[in-house]
Design a protein around this motif. Structure first.
Motif, PDB file in Angstrom:
ATOM      1  N   LEU A 264     -11.280  16.428   6.412  1.00  0.00           N
ATOM      2  CA  LEU A 264     -12.811  15.903   6.255  1.00  0.00           C
ATOM      3  C   LEU A 264     -12.997  15.525   4.605  1.00  0.00           C
ATOM      4  N   GLY A 265     -14.136  14.810   4.685  1.00  0.00           N
ATOM      5  CA  GLY A 265     -14.473  14.306   3.261  1.00  0.00           C
ATOM      6  C   GLY A 265     -14.414  12.753   2.925  1.00  0.00           C
ATOM      7  N   GLY A 266     -13.343  12.143   3.801  1.00  0.00           N
ATOM      8  CA  GLY A 266     -13.335  10.633   3.586  1.00  0.00           C
ATOM      9  C   GLY A 266     -12.633  10.485   2.054  1.00  0.00           C
ATOM     10  N   LYS A 267     -13.253   9.311   1.433  1.00  0.00           N
ATOM     11  CA  LYS A 267     -12.455   9.056  -0.005  1.00  0.00           C
ATOM     12  C   LYS A 267     -12.861  10.248  -0.809  1.00  0.00           C
TER      13      LYS A 267
ATOM     14  N   TYR B 256       4.655  16.701 -16.247  1.00  0.00           N
ATOM     15  CA  TYR B 256       4.949  17.594 -15.334  1.00  0.00           C
ATOM     16  C   TYR B 256       5.421  16.879 -14.146  1.00  0.00           C
ATOM     17  N   ASP B 257       4.356  15.918 -13.643  1.00  0.00           N
ATOM     18  CA  ASP B 257       4.572  15.226 -12.244  1.00  0.00           C
ATOM     19  C   ASP B 257       3.223  14.542 -12.161  1.00  0.00           C
ATOM     20  N   TRP B 258       3.331  13.634 -11.220  1.00  0.00           N
ATOM     21  CA  TRP B 258       2.322  12.627 -11.059  1.00  0.00           C
ATOM     22  C   TRP B 258       2.138  12.280  -9.384  1.00  0.00           C
ATOM     23  N   VAL B 259       0.846  11.671  -9.017  1.00  0.00           N
ATOM     24  CA  VAL B 259       0.644  11.664  -7.680  1.00  0.00           C
ATOM     25  C   VAL B 259      -0.273  10.304  -7.673  1.00  0.00           C
ATOM     26  N   LEU B 260       0.310   9.265  -6.723  1.00  0.00           N
ATOM     27  CA  LEU B 260      -0.557   8.187  -6.619  1.00  0.00           C
ATOM     28  C   LEU B 260      -1.272   8.290  -5.297  1.00  0.00           C
ATOM     29  N   ASP B 261      -2.564   7.854  -5.340  1.00  0.00           N
ATOM     30  CA  ASP B 261      -3.256   7.978  -3.861  1.00  0.00           C
ATOM     31  C   ASP B 261      -2.506   7.511  -2.859  1.00  0.00           C
ATOM     32  N   PRO B 262      -2.356   8.652  -1.842  1.00  0.00           N
ATOM     33  CA  PRO B 262      -1.636   8.195  -0.599  1.00  0.00           C
ATOM     34  C   PRO B 262      -2.139   7.184   0.308  1.00  0.00           C
ATOM     35  N   ALA B 263      -3.181   6.542   0.070  1.00  0.00           N
ATOM     36  CA  ALA B 263      -3.833   5.479   0.648  1.00  0.00           C
ATOM     37  C   ALA B 263      -3.140   4.124   0.246  1.00  0.00           C
ATOM     38  N   ILE B 264      -2.271   4.083  -0.842  1.00  0.00           N
ATOM     39  CA  ILE B 264      -1.421   3.196  -1.203  1.00  0.00           C
ATOM     40  C   ILE B 264      -0.304   3.364  -0.622  1.00  0.00           C
ATOM     41  N   VAL B 265       0.220   2.363   0.211  1.00  0.00           N
ATOM     42  CA  VAL B 265       1.362   2.506   1.063  1.00  0.00           C
ATOM     43  C   VAL B 265       2.312   1.230   1.136  1.00  0.00           C
ATOM     44  N   GLU B 266       3.491   1.451   1.144  1.00  0.00           N
ATOM     45  CA  GLU B 266       4.334   0.225   0.934  1.00  0.00           C
ATOM     46  C   GLU B 266       4.463  -0.339   2.464  1.00  0.00           C
ATOM     47  N   ASP B 267       4.232  -1.795   2.625  1.00  0.00           N
ATOM     48  CA  ASP B 267       4.255  -2.272   3.773  1.00  0.00           C
ATOM     49  C   ASP B 267       5.007  -3.593   3.416  1.00  0.00           C
ATOM     50  N   GLY B 268       6.374  -3.858   4.244  1.00  0.00           N
ATOM     51  CA  GLY B 268       6.875  -5.053   4.006  1.00  0.00           C
ATOM     52  C   GLY B 268       7.345  -5.499   2.406  1.00  0.00           C
ATOM     53  N   GLY B 269       7.592  -4.511   1.718  1.00  0.00           N
ATOM     54  CA  GLY B 269       7.895  -4.742   0.318  1.00  0.00           C
ATOM     55  C   GLY B 269       6.846  -4.982  -0.527  1.00  0.00           C
ATOM     56  N   ARG B 270       5.378  -4.866   0.000  1.00  0.00           N
ATOM     57  CA  ARG B 270       4.323  -4.967  -0.860  1.00  0.00           C
ATOM     58  C   ARG B 270       3.676  -3.672  -0.652  1.00  0.00           C
ATOM     59  N   MET B 271       2.560  -3.408  -1.465  1.00  0.00           N
ATOM     60  CA  MET B 271       1.529  -2.465  -1.290  1.00  0.00           C
ATOM     61  C   MET B 271       0.425  -2.637  -0.265  1.00  0.00           C
TER      62      MET B 271
ATOM     63  N   ALA C 163      -4.724   1.660   2.648  1.00  0.00           N
ATOM     64  CA  ALA C 163      -5.566   2.257   3.805  1.00  0.00           C
ATOM     65  C   ALA C 163      -6.840   2.646   3.904  1.00  0.00           C
ATOM     66  N   GLU C 164      -7.548   2.760   2.524  1.00  0.00           N
ATOM     67  CA  GLU C 164      -8.556   2.851   2.282  1.00  0.00           C
ATOM     68  C   GLU C 164      -9.321   2.107   1.249  1.00  0.00           C
ATOM     69  N   PRO C 165      -9.653   0.992   1.352  1.00  0.00           N
ATOM     70  CA  PRO C 165     -10.088  -0.210   0.551  1.00  0.00           C
ATOM     71  C   PRO C 165     -11.755   0.530   0.090  1.00  0.00           C
ATOM     72  N   LEU C 166     -12.379  -0.265  -0.664  1.00  0.00           N
ATOM     73  CA  LEU C 166     -13.847  -0.288  -1.140  1.00  0.00           C
ATOM     74  C   LEU C 166     -14.617  -1.350  -0.934  1.00  0.00           C
ATOM     75  N   LEU C 167     -15.593  -1.165  -0.169  1.00  0.00           N
ATOM     76  CA  LEU C 167     -16.656  -2.256  -0.180  1.00  0.00           C
ATOM     77  C   LEU C 167     -17.420  -2.956  -1.439  1.00  0.00           C
ATOM     78  N   ILE C 168     -17.007  -4.044  -1.444  1.00  0.00           N
ATOM     79  CA  ILE C 168     -17.788  -4.783  -2.603  1.00  0.00           C
ATOM     80  C   ILE C 168     -18.729  -5.640  -2.565  1.00  0.00           C
ATOM     81  N   ASN C 169     -19.920  -5.549  -3.333  1.00  0.00           N
ATOM     82  CA  ASN C 169     -20.995  -6.437  -3.045  1.00  0.00           C
ATOM     83  C   ASN C 169     -20.964  -7.670  -3.790  1.00  0.00           C
ATOM     84  N   THR C 170     -20.342  -8.719  -2.848  1.00  0.00           N
ATOM     85  CA  THR C 170     -20.327  -9.971  -3.351  1.00  0.00           C
ATOM     86  C   THR C 170     -21.389 -10.690  -3.376  1.00  0.00           C
TER      87      THR C 170
END
Length: 549
Positions: free
Chosen positions: A40-43, A421-436, A439-446
């Motif tokens: 629980l907790g979302g982003k 020592y180590d590093w962690v990239l947000d697991p919401a960034i996933v590889e999909d067909g050779g690109r990233m 899974a959890e984008p951010l709303l932007i006020n265009t």
């Protein structure tokens, strides 16, 4: 008045969903929360990640930031008890400064606490730190543009300023490179929003709030948490809600919303399950909500018809775990020349003030955490000449580290790869067909997107919304906006059901009252079709510039 306690299903267990559940449970309403993910907790959630040598570290979507104007969220946090005593609000630690560094210009440190001396007050009124690159006339002009916003009535903001980009509103194209870099483009790192696309109304209002946070002694100062978000906030929150009778179902995504006429009759869940309730709180991310809007739901709640037109961007974090602490600054860091619009914070100094033991699950190998957010995923980097969304996870790590080092190690090595020592990239960034993929984008006020955003209380008599894309006074994709939307949603349920309880308080953005008279004058001018006086002055300046080529 209803004689039966209503049953409410909250769809989504992020900040908006938990806030709605909290307000409802405190009023004796039967609440069930359905969350798609395991945690629980979302982003805002944090999660344990195994390291290369079998240890464990806590990772997050990105570091948490609590400006002073987060009044709604802070009040909720002050009602969540901690196991060690006090409330979760006591886990907020004030920052003192912001490090602003570049690859070739001067490095500066800006105070984030309320000014105490005349010199500090003078510094605080500067809109940003330009390292001496900004001229007094540019600073003055920028402040005059903010004054136009502050003296514009609500109708003008919503019908004119929302349809103008921040870039155009502050005349960035006609100003110096320093003006564009330090003023117009500073929004990129704040909300992952390019100034050419962002609404002047939204960006300007939040810019003003951040300035007021610093100079108004009655406001709380900028703060961060004293530990990983789930440890010191989300987990105590969930435990408190369970004590109030809230029932949680995780790993339970919503797959469809069923309607009969204008009434929601139930929701379909993964695994061929179905949930029913008297009322429903949709606390789902905008891209998920858009996928659920069927013709039937659109008929029941017409204000959801254009949710799919709302845009999202990437704003995700990477954590570097270090064998030695690198504090850098008692607050956030802004890397002004990073093509990926990096911001960061060294967290150990704040976590030492809380109950979390950083080295407990890794044999004390981790002594520091540098948490970095990548806000621009479209601009090519300097190592691979590719935007972040086209890089592999390893390439993203290398590129981010290189951009940090280019800013920090100009005169001396402050960030050594030997300490990594180590590093962690947000697991919401996933590889999909050779690109990233994200899974959890951010709303932007265009620009001109306000008209597509629904209010918290929809036309369907038993459906309300509690998410950061909802129309709120905060008007930005933040934890505060989600919390405010939840409060408005619960007010709608109370009004519709007749629950014998006071509605939740909702705090609007606070602007100095001295601007109220010119706002009222502008309201009359707007109704008469007249421009704001500041826009007339701006038009004259543009005409003069045109005559001189």
């Amino acid at each position: 008045m209803s004689t039966r306690t209503p049953r409410v299903a909250v769809l989504g267990g992020g900040v908006g969903g938990l806030s709605a559940a909290h307000e409802l449970a405190e009023r004796g309403v039967e609440v069930t929360v359905y969350e798609a993910r395991e945690r629980l907790g979302g982003k805002a959630r944090s999660f344990p990640i195994s390291t290369h040598d079998g240890g464990t570290v806590q990772a997050e979507h990105g570091f948490r930031f609590f400006p002073g104007f987060y009044r709604n969220l802070r009040e909720t946090m002050d009602r969540i008890p901690r196991p060690e005593g006090g409330t979760v609000a006591d886990s907020l630690v004030h920052t003192d400064e912001t490090l602003i560094t570049s690859t070739n210009g001067p490095e500066t440190v800006s105070e984030t606490r309320t000014p105490q001396t005349v010199a500090e007050w003078a510094e605080a009124f500067k809109p940003t730190i330009g390292g001496g690159e900004l001229t007094p006339s540019e600073t003055n002009y920028f402040l005059r543009r903010l004054l136009v916003l502050l003296t514009s009535c609500r109708a003008r903001r919503e019908r004119e300023l929302d349809r103008v980009s921040w870039w155009e509103f502050v005349d960035a194209e006609a100003q110096s490179p320093a003006y564009r870099k330090h003023l117009a483009e500073s929004t990129q790192a704040l909300v992952a929003l390019q100034p050419q696309r962002g609404s002047a109304r939204t960006i300007g209002q939040i810019y003003v709030q951040l300035m007021l946070d610093q100079i108004d002694p009655t406001r709380p100062t900028e703060a961060v948490l004293n530990g990983p978000t789930s440890d010191v906030w989300i987990d105590p929150w969930v435990a408190h809600l369970e004590s109030l009778g809230v029932d949680f179902h995780t790993d339970t995504p919503v797959t469809s919303v069923d309607c009969d006429g204008d009434v929601v009759t139930g929701v379909e869940l993964a695994g061929d399950e179905r949930a029913t309730a008297d009322h429903y709180v949709a606390a789902l991310p905008v891209e998920v909500m858009a996928s659920l809007v069927t013709p039937a739901l659109r008929q029941a709640a017409p204000s959801l018809a254009h949710v799919e037109r709302l845009d999202t961007a990437w704003m995700n974090g990477i954590q570097f775990y270090l064998t030695e602490d690198v504090p850098l600054a008692r607050g956030h860091q802004a890397y002004t020349d990073s093509p990926w619009a990096l911001t960061a914070i060294s967290q150990r100094q704040f976590w030492d003030e809380g109950p979390f033991d950083m080295g407990a699950d890794n044999d004390d190998a981790v002594q520091g955490v540098l948490s970095v957010i990548v806000s621009d995923w479209e601009t090519p980097g300097v190592v691979y000449d590719k935007p972040a969304r086209e890089c592999s996870r390893e390439e993203i790590k290398t590129e981010v580290w290189h951009q940090l080092a280019a800013h920090l190690n100009r005169d001396a090595e402050r960030l050594s790869e030997d300490a990594l020592y180590d590093w962690v990239l947000d697991p919401a960034i996933v590889e999909d067909g050779g690109r990233m993929a994200n899974a959890e984008p951010l709303l932007i006020n265009t620009v001109d997107s306000l008209r597509y955003r629904p209010r918290a209380v929809t036309e369907a008599p038993n459906l309300v919304l509690a998410a950061d894309y909802v129309r709120t006074e905060t008007d930005l994709a933040t934890m505060e906006s989600a919390n405010e939307a939840a409060r408005r949603a619960v007010r709608g349920i109370i009004d519709r059901t007749g629950v014998d309880a006071d509605p939740p308080t909702v705090w609007d953005l606070d602007e100095p009252r001295l601007f109220d008279p010119p706002k009222r004058q502008d309201e009359v001018a707007f109704k008469l079709g007249l421009p704001h006086p500041g826009e007339a002055e701006r038009g004259l300046r543009k005409a003069v510039r045109g005559l001189w080529g």
